[in-house]
Structures are given as structure tokens and as C-alpha cells.
Design a protein around this motif. Structure first.
Motif, PDB file in Angstrom:
ATOM      1  N   UNK A 137       0.828  -1.201   0.000  1.00  0.00           N
ATOM      2  CA  UNK A 137       0.000   0.000   0.000  1.00  0.00           C
ATOM      3  C   UNK A 137       0.868   1.259   0.000  1.00  0.00           C
ATOM      4  N   UNK A 138       1.980   1.233   0.797  1.00  0.00           N
ATOM      5  CA  UNK A 138       2.771   2.458   0.844  1.00  0.00           C
ATOM      6  C   UNK A 138       3.544   2.665  -0.458  1.00  0.00           C
ATOM      7  N   UNK A 139       4.080   1.560  -1.047  1.00  0.00           N
ATOM      8  CA  UNK A 139       4.762   1.676  -2.339  1.00  0.00           C
ATOM      9  C   UNK A 139       3.800   2.136  -3.425  1.00  0.00           C
ATOM     10  N   UNK A 140       2.605   1.512  -3.382  1.00  0.00           N
ATOM     11  CA  UNK A 140       1.577   1.767  -4.381  1.00  0.00           C
ATOM     12  C   UNK A 140       1.198   3.253  -4.379  1.00  0.00           C
ATOM     13  N   UNK A 141       0.969   3.818  -3.164  1.00  0.00           N
ATOM     14  CA  UNK A 141       0.535   5.218  -3.136  1.00  0.00           C
ATOM     15  C   UNK A 141       1.686   6.131  -3.540  1.00  0.00           C
ATOM     16  N   UNK A 142       2.929   5.725  -3.171  1.00  0.00           N
ATOM     17  CA  UNK A 142       4.073   6.544  -3.564  1.00  0.00           C
ATOM     18  C   UNK A 142       4.206   6.577  -5.097  1.00  0.00           C
ATOM     19  N   UNK A 143       4.118   5.378  -5.720  1.00  0.00           N
ATOM     20  CA  UNK A 143       4.293   5.296  -7.174  1.00  0.00           C
ATOM     21  C   UNK A 143       3.223   6.085  -7.928  1.00  0.00           C
ATOM     22  N   UNK A 144       1.991   6.092  -7.377  1.00  0.00           N
ATOM     23  CA  UNK A 144       0.918   6.820  -8.052  1.00  0.00           C
ATOM     24  C   UNK A 144       1.032   8.323  -7.816  1.00  0.00           C
ATOM     25  N   UNK A 145       1.482   8.663  -6.586  1.00  0.00           N
ATOM     26  CA  UNK A 145       1.534  10.079  -6.225  1.00  0.00           C
ATOM     27  C   UNK A 145       2.536  10.833  -7.100  1.00  0.00           C
ATOM     28  N   UNK A 146       3.700  10.194  -7.367  1.00  0.00           N
ATOM     29  CA  UNK A 146       4.758  10.909  -8.077  1.00  0.00           C
ATOM     30  C   UNK A 146       4.305  11.433  -9.449  1.00  0.00           C
ATOM     31  N   UNK A 147       3.770  10.562 -10.342  1.00  0.00           N
ATOM     32  CA  UNK A 147       3.349  11.136 -11.638  1.00  0.00           C
ATOM     33  C   UNK A 147       2.175  12.116 -11.521  1.00  0.00           C
ATOM     34  N   UNK A 148       1.269  11.862 -10.565  1.00  0.00           N
ATOM     35  CA  UNK A 148       0.121  12.775 -10.426  1.00  0.00           C
ATOM     36  C   UNK A 148       0.606  14.169 -10.012  1.00  0.00           C
ATOM     37  N   UNK A 149       1.544  14.202  -9.054  1.00  0.00           N
ATOM     38  CA  UNK A 149       2.076  15.496  -8.605  1.00  0.00           C
ATOM     39  C   UNK A 149       2.782  16.204  -9.752  1.00  0.00           C
ATOM     40  N   UNK A 150       3.503  15.408 -10.552  1.00  0.00           N
ATOM     41  CA  UNK A 150       4.246  16.004 -11.658  1.00  0.00           C
ATOM     42  C   UNK A 150       3.283  16.588 -12.712  1.00  0.00           C
ATOM     43  N   UNK A 151       2.217  15.824 -13.039  1.00  0.00           N
ATOM     44  CA  UNK A 151       1.217  16.328 -14.004  1.00  0.00           C
ATOM     45  C   UNK A 151       0.585  17.612 -13.463  1.00  0.00           C
ATOM     46  N   UNK A 152       0.219  17.582 -12.180  1.00  0.00           N
ATOM     47  CA  UNK A 152      -0.436  18.740 -11.554  1.00  0.00           C
ATOM     48  C   UNK A 152       0.494  19.963 -11.616  1.00  0.00           C
ATOM     49  N   UNK A 153       1.758  19.735 -11.257  1.00  0.00           N
ATOM     50  CA  UNK A 153       2.727  20.833 -11.217  1.00  0.00           C
ATOM     51  C   UNK A 153       2.880  21.507 -12.584  1.00  0.00           C
ATOM     52  N   UNK A 154       3.127  20.681 -13.608  1.00  0.00           N
ATOM     53  CA  UNK A 154       3.355  21.260 -14.950  1.00  0.00           C
ATOM     54  C   UNK A 154       2.074  21.877 -15.518  1.00  0.00           C
ATOM     55  N   UNK A 155       0.921  21.257 -15.251  1.00  0.00           N
ATOM     56  CA  UNK A 155      -0.353  21.812 -15.746  1.00  0.00           C
ATOM     57  C   UNK A 155      -0.602  23.172 -15.098  1.00  0.00           C
ATOM     58  N   UNK A 156      -0.266  23.308 -13.790  1.00  0.00           N
ATOM     59  CA  UNK A 156      -0.468  24.589 -13.094  1.00  0.00           C
ATOM     60  C   UNK A 156       0.424  25.682 -13.682  1.00  0.00           C
ATOM     61  N   UNK A 157       1.675  25.304 -14.005  1.00  0.00           N
ATOM     62  CA  UNK A 157       2.584  26.311 -14.609  1.00  0.00           C
ATOM     63  C   UNK A 157       1.990  26.774 -15.942  1.00  0.00           C
ATOM     64  N   UNK A 158       1.544  25.786 -16.761  1.00  0.00           N
ATOM     65  CA  UNK A 158       0.983  26.132 -18.081  1.00  0.00           C
ATOM     66  C   UNK A 158      -0.236  27.053 -17.931  1.00  0.00           C
ATOM     67  N   UNK A 159      -0.994  26.815 -16.867  1.00  0.00           N
ATOM     68  CA  UNK A 159      -2.217  27.600 -16.648  1.00  0.00           C
ATOM     69  C   UNK A 159      -1.925  28.997 -16.108  1.00  0.00           C
ATOM     70  N   UNK A 160      -0.956  29.054 -15.171  1.00  0.00           N
ATOM     71  CA  UNK A 160      -0.748  30.319 -14.435  1.00  0.00           C
ATOM     72  C   UNK A 160       0.306  31.238 -15.028  1.00  0.00           C
ATOM     73  N   UNK A 161       1.197  30.671 -15.843  1.00  0.00           N
ATOM     74  CA  UNK A 161       2.227  31.542 -16.429  1.00  0.00           C
ATOM     75  C   UNK A 161       1.858  31.778 -17.901  1.00  0.00           C
ATOM     76  N   UNK A 162       1.310  32.916 -18.226  1.00  0.00           N
ATOM     77  CA  UNK A 162       0.743  33.114 -19.569  1.00  0.00           C
ATOM     78  C   UNK A 162       1.788  33.240 -20.685  1.00  0.00           C
ATOM     79  N   UNK A 163       2.871  33.959 -20.428  1.00  0.00           N
ATOM     80  CA  UNK A 163       3.796  34.203 -21.542  1.00  0.00           C
ATOM     81  C   UNK A 163       5.001  33.264 -21.551  1.00  0.00           C
ATOM     82  N   UNK A 164       4.690  31.970 -21.477  1.00  0.00           N
ATOM     83  CA  UNK A 164       5.769  30.964 -21.554  1.00  0.00           C
ATOM     84  C   UNK A 164       6.208  30.794 -23.001  1.00  0.00           C
ATOM     85  N   UNK A 165       7.481  30.538 -23.154  1.00  0.00           N
ATOM     86  CA  UNK A 165       8.022  30.285 -24.478  1.00  0.00           C
ATOM     87  C   UNK A 165       7.359  29.043 -25.087  1.00  0.00           C
TER      88      UNK A 165
END
Ligand code: ADP
Length: 355
Positions: A137-165
Motif C-alpha cells: 500500500x505504501x509503495x503503491x501510493x508513492x508510485x501513483x503520487x509521483x506522476x500525479x504530482x508532476x502532471x499537476x505541477x506542470x499543468x499549473x505552470x501552463x495555466x498560471x504563467x501566460x507568456x511561456x516560451x
């Protein structure tokens, strides 16, 4: 093994039946000579003259009954004392306390010996399953959390920073695509491993032409092979083994994918098979990075990834899936590896005789 267990069970129920029959017999027979002896002594000393023979018989019967009940009760109580303490331990374990164990009788021929030994073994098994589940259970939640956090992080940057290259936007979108793919593979691998965990044998086993199946898997992975310019050299003897066809495919797909993933650019993969006695042996070798000696013992563990492979988008489930499928197909798997030279997985299965 099974026969021994059956023998143990028959021995246990037979001993228990004999013991309780003896107690009942003693409770029935022992009071008779006792009451007869007592009443003849009393009679001898003229102490029972005032009784009629009928009354004496009735008193003798009542005393025998009371004495018999006391004897049976005392002997049965002695026998059931251990059973009582066993029931207490069982109820503790059934309430989730896996630290409770039964006291094992010193003598091996004690009828409670096999019960307590087997029960304690079962508690140990339960304990390790619980630990495994917690770990999972602990490995499972860790493995799932990592990509979800990464998707969330990059999606937020794309959303909040308008003039990205544009090039940066593209790079971030590519990361989101890769991480989503990783999540989807992780979900299907997790589903497959839990499905394989829930069975103790394949229900749709049938003869599988392994050489043919391996060739099909190589074709399936062609685009990955081309991406890294890797050659596959096949030397397969025709042979059949018994397994679940679609699931067995996962073995070859995982092993060949790893042989690609952990290979050098323009490397090679050799897949050979031959028949030896009653076994069908398959060797999957690569010219890749190899595995450290210290890591060889762990590569079949769930979610295990070596440090070097964490970067390469794996999820650490591939080889545990392979191992489980090989076990369910009554086969075995071994690995040999040399750092920076390559790795060989050797699989062996019971061969089905072809007429
Ligand atoms: P992963 O998704 O990380 O590839 P696996 O369960 O398939 O998970 O493999 C577990 C680990 O075993 C990998 O992280 C890698 O370190 C090692 N490994 C597996 N196959 C190979 C190979 N052919 N060459 C080198 N290392 C390998």
C-alpha cells in the motif's frame, strides 16, 4: 506432503475419539466396583442391615451416577483446559492480534501438538501477508503520487504563467503526456498483479506454442526496437508448454521491453530456446547495462527499481509480474548479469509432449 497432512488429521481425530470414549467408559465402569466395595464393607459391619435390597440397589445406582459424573467431568476438564486456552488465542487472532501464539505441548505425540504447530504457522503466514500488504500500500501510493504530482505541477505552470516560451510549453506538455502514459501503465500493471495474486492456478490453461508467441511479441515491440536501433537474434526450437496464452505473453513483452530499455543504442538481444529432458528452456540475453550483484536479489520484488532505472520511466512491477506468471505456469526463472556487459534471464517450463 498432502498424504502426511491427511494422516495427521486422521491421527488427531482418532486419538481424540479414543480419549473421550475412554473417559466415558471410565465414568461408567469405575463407580460400579467402588460403590460395590464400599457397600460390601458397610454391609460386613452391619451398617446397612436396615436397608431393603431394593433400596440398597437404588442408592448404589445413584451414588454410581454421581461418582461417574464427577470422574468424567474431572477427566474431561483436564482435556479441555488446553482447548479453552486455544480458543482464547484463536479469538485474539480473529480480532486482528497476530502476535498471539498457541503454547506448543512439549511432547510431539500430544494430540494438541499438530494443532498448535499448524496454527502458529498460520499466524506467521498472516503476519507476513499483513506486512506485505502494508508495504504494498505504501509503495503503491508513492508510485501513483509521483506522476500525479508532476502532471499537476506542470499543468499549473501552463495555466498560471501566460507568456511561456512555445518550446518550454511543448516540453511541459510532453512531460504531462509521458507521465499520463506512465500512470496508465502503472494502473494496468497493478490490476494485473492483483489479479494474479488472487488466483492460485490458471483456470484457462492450454498448450501454448512458445516459439511462435515469442516471435509475435518481437514484432509487437518493433517500434521500440527501431527507436534504439536494437537487433533481435532469434534461435528458437519449436515447443509447447501449458499456460494461459494471453497472460504468458506478458512474460516475453516485459523481458524484451527490459532488454530494450536497459540496452545500449544499437545493442543486441538474443532469444534462444531449446528442449532439455522434459523442460522447455528460454534464454533472453541483452548487451545492456547489466545489474549489480547486490541488486540481483531484489529485482523480482514489487516496485523495486535500481537507481539507474528510476530515470528510465519504469514502475518496478514488470519482473514481479513475470515471476508470478512463470510460477503459475509451474516454471522457474533465473538471472545472470555482468555490469556493462549484459543480462540473461533463463526460464524453464515443463514441456508438453507433441505426438
Ligand atoms: P522496471 O519497470 O523498473 O523496469 P522491472 O520489475 O521490470 O521494473 O525490473 C526491476 C529492475 O530490474 C529494473 O529497475 C532494473 O534495475 C532491473 N532490470 C530488469 N531487467 C533488466 C535488464 N535486462 N538489464 C538490466 N537491468 C534490468
Amino acid at each position: 506432503m498432502k498424504r502426511n497432512k491427511k494422516k495427521e488429521e486422521t491421527h488427531f481425530s482418532l486419538t481424540l475419539t479414543i480419549k473421550f470414549s475412554l473417559i466415558a467408559l471410565l465414568g461408567f465402569l469405575l463407580p460400579i466396583p467402588i460403590t460395590i466395595t464400599i457397600s460390601s464393607i458397610l454391609y460386613k459391619y452391619d451398617l446397612l442391615n436396615w436397608l431393603t435390597p431394593q433400596l440398597l440397589l437404588i442408592i448404589n445406582m445413584i451414588v454410581s451416577f454421581i461418582l461417574g459424573s464427577i470422574i468424567s467431568f474431572t477427566l474431561t476438564k483436564k482435556q479441555t483446559k488446553r482447548a479453552d486456552s486455544m480458543v482464547k488465542v484463536m479469538s485474539k487472532v480473529s480480532n486482528g492480534d497476530y502476535t498471539s501464539k498457541m503454547e506448543v505441548p512439549k511432547k510431539i505425540d500430544n494430540i494438541y501438538y499438530p494443532i498448535s504447530v499448524n496454527f502458529n504457522k498460520m499466524v506467521d503466514e498472516l503476519n507476513s501477508t499483513v506486512l506485505l500488504q502494508k508495504d504494498f500500500a505504501s509503495n503503491f501510493s508513492h508510485e501513483f503520487k509521483t506522476p500525479i504530482m508532476s502532471i499537476k505541477g506542470y499543468a499549473e505552470i501552463l495555466l498560471n504563467v501566460p507568456d511561456l516560451d512555445d518550446s518550454i510549453k511543448k516540453e511541459y506538455l510532453q512531460i504531462i503526456v509521458n507521465e499520463s502514459r506512465r500512470l496508465s501503465i502503472l494502473a494496468s500493471s497493478t490490476l494485473l498483479i492483483s489479479k494474479l495474486d488472487s488466483i492460485d492456478k490458471f483456470t484457462h490453461k492450454k498448450p501454448v506454442k512458445v516459439d511462435q508467441q515469442i516471435e509475435e511479441c518481437v514484432i509487437l515491440l518493433d517500434s521500440l526496437l527501431q527507436e534504439k536501433d536494437i537487433k533481435v537474434l532469434l534461435d528458437l526450437q519449436s515447443g509447447m508448454i501449458e499456460s494461459e496464452e494471453d497472460i504468458l505473453k506478458e512474460v516475453w513483452i516485459n523481458l524484451i521491453s527490459n532488454a530494450i530499455k536497459y540496452n545500449k543504442e544499437s545493442g543486441s538481444i538474443f532469444i534462444k530456446s531449446h528442449i532439455e529432458n522434459d523442460k522447455y528452456i528460454v534464454n533472453v540475453s541483452d548487451t545492456g547495462i547489466g545489474i549489480k550483484e547486490s541488486e540481483l536479489d531484489h529485482i523480482f520484488d514489487r516496485y523495486y527499481q535500481s537507481d539507474s532505472s528510476r530515470i528510465s520511466q519504469g514502475n518496478g512491477l514488470g519482473l514481479s509480474i513475470v515471476k508470478r506468471i512463470v510460477d503459475l505456469s509451474n516454471g522457474s526463472i533465473k538471472v545472470k548479469s555482468n555490469l556493462n556487459v549484459g543480462t540473461t534471464f533463463e526460464l524453464s517450463f515443463p514441456l508438453i509432449k507433441q505426438d
